[in-house]
Design a protein around this motif. Sequence first.
Motif: not given
Length: 115
Positions: A61-81
Amino acid sequence: MSLNLNTLLPPVMLIVSNVFMTFAWYGHLKYKSSPLLIAILASWGIAFMEYCLAVPANRMGSEVYSTAQLKTMQEVITLAVFSGFSVLWLKEAITVNHVIGFALIACGAAFVFRA
């Protein structure tokens, strides 16, 4: 950002890894009578599977997304899951306040992905 395997695979891997991590952290709460040491060892085993998915997902993912985007994505996924897990596995209700709070977090996350 064009949609291709590099943009789609990391979020999918993060979703699956988060299912593992949610079970590692909270799955044992359904079995509070089992010994704590068993819960810890089982959680470690489950968490290992999470790391086997999350680490490569973040690397790719770091090839396409910034680390801030990856972390944000992870947090939103965490809430949904976690929301689904709470209702389906722990049989806990999601309240209106939970939904509003999660929605506000998701709104904040949207700003991280703005160009």
